[in-house]
Design an enzyme around this catalytic site. Structure first.
Site, PDB file in Angstrom:
ATOM      1  N   ASP A   1      -5.688   6.258  -2.321  1.00  0.00           N
ATOM      2  CA  ASP A   1      -6.045   5.685  -3.617  1.00  0.00           C
ATOM      3  C   ASP A   1      -6.820   6.724  -4.437  1.00  0.00           C
ATOM      4  O   ASP A   1      -7.930   7.123  -4.054  1.00  0.00           O
ATOM      5  CB  ASP A   1      -6.906   4.437  -3.388  1.00  0.00           C
ATOM      6  CG  ASP A   1      -7.001   3.540  -4.601  1.00  0.00           C
ATOM      7  OD1 ASP A   1      -6.521   3.924  -5.676  1.00  0.00           O
ATOM      8  OD2 ASP A   1      -7.567   2.440  -4.469  1.00  0.00           O
ATOM      9  N   ASP A   2      -6.241   7.179  -5.545  1.00  0.00           N
ATOM     10  CA  ASP A   2      -6.905   8.131  -6.457  1.00  0.00           C
ATOM     11  C   ASP A   2      -7.160   9.487  -5.808  1.00  0.00           C
ATOM     12  O   ASP A   2      -8.160  10.151  -6.116  1.00  0.00           O
ATOM     13  CB  ASP A   2      -8.234   7.572  -6.968  1.00  0.00           C
ATOM     14  CG  ASP A   2      -8.058   6.525  -8.060  1.00  0.00           C
ATOM     15  OD1 ASP A   2      -6.938   6.015  -8.211  1.00  0.00           O
ATOM     16  OD2 ASP A   2      -9.048   6.224  -8.746  1.00  0.00           O
TER      17      ASP A   2
ATOM     18  N   CYS B   1      -3.017   2.769 -10.301  1.00  0.00           N
ATOM     19  CA  CYS B   1      -3.037   1.998  -9.049  1.00  0.00           C
ATOM     20  C   CYS B   1      -1.926   0.947  -8.949  1.00  0.00           C
ATOM     21  O   CYS B   1      -0.997   1.071  -8.153  1.00  0.00           O
ATOM     22  CB  CYS B   1      -4.381   1.297  -8.899  1.00  0.00           C
ATOM     23  SG  CYS B   1      -5.822   2.366  -9.002  1.00  0.00           S
TER      24      CYS B   1
ATOM     25  N   ARG C   1       1.880   0.850  -6.977  1.00  0.00           N
ATOM     26  CA  ARG C   1       2.145  -0.054  -5.856  1.00  0.00           C
ATOM     27  C   ARG C   1       3.373  -0.923  -6.117  1.00  0.00           C
ATOM     28  O   ARG C   1       4.186  -1.167  -5.225  1.00  0.00           O
ATOM     29  CB  ARG C   1       0.910  -0.925  -5.606  1.00  0.00           C
ATOM     30  CG  ARG C   1      -0.205  -0.179  -4.939  1.00  0.00           C
ATOM     31  CD  ARG C   1      -1.550  -0.889  -5.041  1.00  0.00           C
ATOM     32  NE  ARG C   1      -2.523  -0.273  -4.167  1.00  0.00           N
ATOM     33  CZ  ARG C   1      -3.103   0.908  -4.361  1.00  0.00           C
ATOM     34  NH1 ARG C   1      -2.807   1.594  -5.451  1.00  0.00           N
ATOM     35  NH2 ARG C   1      -3.953   1.416  -3.494  1.00  0.00           N
TER      36      ARG C   1
ATOM     37  N   LYS D   1      -5.535  -2.509   0.650  1.00  0.00           N
ATOM     38  CA  LYS D   1      -5.596  -2.913  -0.754  1.00  0.00           C
ATOM     39  C   LYS D   1      -4.232  -3.394  -1.252  1.00  0.00           C
ATOM     40  O   LYS D   1      -3.225  -2.733  -1.071  1.00  0.00           O
ATOM     41  CB  LYS D   1      -6.073  -1.711  -1.575  1.00  0.00           C
ATOM     42  CG  LYS D   1      -6.056  -1.909  -3.080  1.00  0.00           C
ATOM     43  CD  LYS D   1      -6.608  -0.671  -3.775  1.00  0.00           C
ATOM     44  CE  LYS D   1      -6.412  -0.729  -5.282  1.00  0.00           C
ATOM     45  NZ  LYS D   1      -7.013   0.437  -5.973  1.00  0.00           N
TER      46      LYS D   1
ATOM     47  N   HIS E   1      -3.725  -5.318  -4.818  1.00  0.00           N
ATOM     48  CA  HIS E   1      -3.844  -5.008  -6.251  1.00  0.00           C
ATOM     49  C   HIS E   1      -2.551  -5.240  -7.035  1.00  0.00           C
ATOM     50  O   HIS E   1      -2.190  -4.467  -7.918  1.00  0.00           O
ATOM     51  CB  HIS E   1      -4.307  -3.557  -6.433  1.00  0.00           C
ATOM     52  CG  HIS E   1      -5.087  -3.354  -7.708  1.00  0.00           C
ATOM     53  ND1 HIS E   1      -5.422  -2.110  -8.184  1.00  0.00           N
ATOM     54  CD2 HIS E   1      -5.586  -4.246  -8.609  1.00  0.00           C
ATOM     55  CE1 HIS E   1      -6.092  -2.230  -9.318  1.00  0.00           C
ATOM     56  NE2 HIS E   1      -6.206  -3.520  -9.588  1.00  0.00           N
TER      57      HIS E   1
ATOM     58  N   HIS F   1     -10.853   6.363  -3.738  1.00  0.00           N
ATOM     59  CA  HIS F   1     -11.256   5.755  -5.015  1.00  0.00           C
ATOM     60  C   HIS F   1     -12.766   5.520  -5.011  1.00  0.00           C
ATOM     61  O   HIS F   1     -13.347   5.193  -3.989  1.00  0.00           O
ATOM     62  CB  HIS F   1     -10.521   4.427  -5.187  1.00  0.00           C
ATOM     63  CG  HIS F   1     -10.533   3.859  -6.561  1.00  0.00           C
ATOM     64  ND1 HIS F   1     -11.686   3.526  -7.230  1.00  0.00           N
ATOM     65  CD2 HIS F   1      -9.510   3.540  -7.405  1.00  0.00           C
ATOM     66  CE1 HIS F   1     -11.378   3.028  -8.423  1.00  0.00           C
ATOM     67  NE2 HIS F   1     -10.063   3.032  -8.559  1.00  0.00           N
TER      68      HIS F   1
ATOM     69  N   ASP G   1      -1.434   7.134  -4.868  1.00  0.00           N
ATOM     70  CA  ASP G   1      -0.936   6.290  -5.948  1.00  0.00           C
ATOM     71  C   ASP G   1      -1.061   6.920  -7.334  1.00  0.00           C
ATOM     72  O   ASP G   1      -0.419   6.486  -8.287  1.00  0.00           O
ATOM     73  CB  ASP G   1      -1.615   4.916  -5.929  1.00  0.00           C
ATOM     74  CG  ASP G   1      -3.119   4.984  -6.182  1.00  0.00           C
ATOM     75  OD1 ASP G   1      -3.698   6.095  -6.158  1.00  0.00           O
ATOM     76  OD2 ASP G   1      -3.734   3.922  -6.387  1.00  0.00           O
ATOM     77  N   ASN G   2      -1.930   7.911  -7.485  1.00  0.00           N
ATOM     78  CA  ASN G   2      -2.066   8.639  -8.756  1.00  0.00           C
ATOM     79  C   ASN G   2      -2.915   9.868  -8.496  1.00  0.00           C
ATOM     80  O   ASN G   2      -3.388  10.091  -7.374  1.00  0.00           O
ATOM     81  CB  ASN G   2      -2.688   7.776  -9.870  1.00  0.00           C
ATOM     82  CG  ASN G   2      -3.894   6.984  -9.463  1.00  0.00           C
ATOM     83  OD1 ASN G   2      -3.848   5.757  -9.350  1.00  0.00           O
ATOM     84  ND2 ASN G   2      -5.005   7.666  -9.223  1.00  0.00           N
TER      85      ASN G   2
ATOM     86  N   LYS H   1      -5.453  10.814 -13.473  1.00  0.00           N
ATOM     87  CA  LYS H   1      -5.023   9.423 -13.427  1.00  0.00           C
ATOM     88  C   LYS H   1      -4.975   8.868 -14.856  1.00  0.00           C
ATOM     89  O   LYS H   1      -5.855   9.148 -15.669  1.00  0.00           O
ATOM     90  CB  LYS H   1      -6.024   8.627 -12.591  1.00  0.00           C
ATOM     91  CG  LYS H   1      -5.867   7.111 -12.613  1.00  0.00           C
ATOM     92  CD  LYS H   1      -6.999   6.484 -11.817  1.00  0.00           C
ATOM     93  CE  LYS H   1      -6.957   4.961 -11.850  1.00  0.00           C
ATOM     94  NZ  LYS H   1      -8.036   4.369 -11.033  1.00  0.00           N
TER      95      LYS H   1
END
Length: 563
Positions: free
Chosen positions: A22-23, A60, A64, A117, A119, A204, A308-309, A376
């Site tokens: 994540d991030d 995010c 996904r 996660k 989301h 993240h 994810d980014n 991001k």
């Protein structure tokens, strides 16, 4: 349904583990040039394929949605983030008509589990059609929402039941690794092949890590971000991450030189904690790999890892969490031991413990995304480029670099081919749109890969791009289209739009056709609606009670805060 035939003639459907960071930036992990200690991911990379031109969708939730459905996120109802931006924008819920990879694999006899996660649901309080247990997963354990405290996470559920984690010794990344380990060991007792989607919240923000984890990273960033970026590029060149003589982008214009920066110890501490988060995630992944070996499932399991980014430039203003009005649901106001939580990016907030809620900021995000620019939210390379690692020993996935341009919509077709399931064989969801990507498996096996010239399309918050072979047209929202030859200028330093207007016109025309087909909504209309007070969430201003502290910050707002 047929099974994939493995080398040697045996027919067996593989287990599949899909791991999402994540991030995390393009060059954070060791095998992609980072100084952060990631021995388990480095091992995964050494034993499998490492893709250098793989792309996510810059944020995010959209990433996904695309990863799990094989569709561009705008088709899935999650074009920006969770939470409605209708009527101008998107529903902000994963559309029940769009089949997930868990639906498809579960229908073919797989055991399906989600750890981490989610989301993808606008409502995280009451079970609904966008919850994982209603999207093909037999079980789910983890947070339903976005960013959360690592020591006191919110929206945690076991399947559809809320669970409490108010424990002074709790750490979310370690906990998710433990759950994934247990799931793999339980799956070994099940005759079915398994699919495990392991979605970490790390790295993240908030910047949370145990003291001993931070101590392992102490001193790594004392020379500052300028030296860190230069050294990363050197390592990337040595490893062969980028094939041409890549130029490092200039330091972000909003970031001062390290020598002109105050509070060096605090600035270095921010990146030390971030690095500790990445290393903690790597350790959890090590537990997953060890569990596969302990249960003798390693050779029969395809393992994928990606982010994810790109690295995140979002800042958090300082203040006491309990003085926010309203207090976002993902920000605890006190720790498990009763301390008040201090939020924000200020030297008075030394990140790491549960009593803080901070991010590492623009300068260090610039390091994470070395050698690229932007972050991001944006669809320049820094926002969408991710490492992708793929290992499947018995499936013939070769070790080495794969430089084929590809994106998230290609993952579902790849997993279906590995499992011996036809892309059209989705009887449980006949209304689901056709998949929009192509399998990458042949290229990973060293066979003929898919064409380098198939177009890749992107849009997030009005930031737009199309890549076709060596050419990429890209624009930030409200700006003119730029053109880059990314085969020799991957860092997007030399804009050729003025020299090649016909090529720009061709690429932009293809992008507009795609945007029309996918239902991309006009960003200006969404912003006008939000400024007028309509729509339940979105890019500008603070979301109402129950909103996420970071999820209301669009690229536009991030720019406003730091410009």
């Amino acid at each position: 349904m047929t099974s994939t035939t493995q080398p040697g003639g045996s027919a067996r459907r593989p287990n599949i583990i899909l791991i999402l960071a994540d991030d995390m930036g393009f060059s954070d992990i060791g095998c992609f040039g980072g100084e952060i200690r990631t021995p388990h991911l480095d091992r995964l990379g050494a034993e499998g394929t490492r893709m250098t031109s793989f792309y996510n969708t810059a944020r995010c939730s959209p990433s996904r949605a695309s990863l799990l459905t094989g569709l561009h996120p705008h088709r899935t109802g999650v074009g920006i983030l969770t939470g409605s931006t209708l009527p101008a924008g998107y529903p902000g819920d994963l559309d029940p008509r769009c089949a997930t990879i868990a639906d498809m694999l579960g229908g073919a006899g797989y055991r399906t589990s989600c750890v981490g996660k989610w989301h993808l649901a606008g409502n995280v309080r009451e079970p609904g059609p966008a919850w994982p247990t209603r999207r093909g997963f037999e079980r789910h354990h983890g947070p339903l929402g976005g960013a959360t405290s690592y020591f006191d996470p919110v929206t945690m559920v076991e399947d559809e039941e809320p669970i409490e984690t108010f424990d002074p010794d709790f750490s979310l990344t370690e906990h998710l690794g433990d759950r994934a380990d247990a799931e793999i060991r339980a799956a070994a007792q099940d005759p079915r092949p398994f699919f495990l989607y392991l979605a970490f919240t790390a790295p993240h923000w908030p910047l949370h890590a145990r003291p001993e984890q931070i101590a392992e990273c102490r001193g790594m960033y004392d020379e500052g971000w300028d030296v860190a970026r230069a050294r990363r590029l050197e390592r990337m060149s040595e490893l062969g991450v980028l094939e041409s003589a890549t130029e490092l982008t200039a330091r972000d214009e909003n970031v001062p030189a390290w020598d002109e920066t105050a509070d060096h110890a605090w600035q270095a501490r921010r990146m030390e904690v971030y690095a500790a988060q990445v290393s903690a995630m790597d350790a959890a992944i090590g537990r997953v790999l060890d569990a596969l070996e302990a249960t003798q499932q390693s050779d029969d399991t395809m393992v994928l890892f990606l982010s994810d980014n790109g690295g995140c430039a979002e800042e958090i203003p300082p203040g006491w969490a309990d003085e926010m009005d309203p207090v976002p649901y993902n920000v605890p106001v006190r720790t498990a031991t009763g301390e008040r939580v201090r939020k924000g990016n200020d030297p008075s907030v030394v990140p790491g413990p549960a009593s803080t809620f901070a991010s590492y900021g623009r300068a260090w995000a610039n390091v994470s995304n070395t050698p690229f620019r932007e972050y991001k939210h944006w669809v320049h390379e820094g926002g969408i480029a991710t490492p992708l690692l793929a290992r499947w020993p018995r499936g013939g996935v070769a070790a080495g670099w794969d430089r084929t341009p590809a994106q998230l919509t290609d993952i579902v077709p790849t997993l279906l081919e590995a499992a011996g399931i036809g892309a059209a064989d989705r009887a449980s969801h006949p209304e689901s749109p056709p998949l929009e990507g192509s399998s990458l498996l042949a290229g990973w096996r060293g066979e003929e890969s898919m064409s380098d010239t198939h177009p890749l399309f992107f849009e997030h918050e009005g930031n737009s791009a199309v890549r076709c072979g060596r050419w990429k047209a890209v624009r930030a929202f409200g700006s003119d289209w730029e053109l880059y030859d990314v085969q020799v200028d991957r860092t997007e330093r030399h804009d050729l739009a003025a020299d090649l207007p016909e090529r720009v016109e061709s690429l932009v025309g293809a992008w507009r056709d795609w945007a029309d087909q996918c239902g991309v909504r006009d960003r200006s209309g969404i912003l006008e609606q939000q400024q007028g007070g309509r729509g339940s969430c979105g890019g500008r201003g603070r979301q109402g009670r129950g909103g996420l502290i970071q999820d209301v910050r669009s690229a536009w707002t991030v720019r406003e805060m730091q410009g």
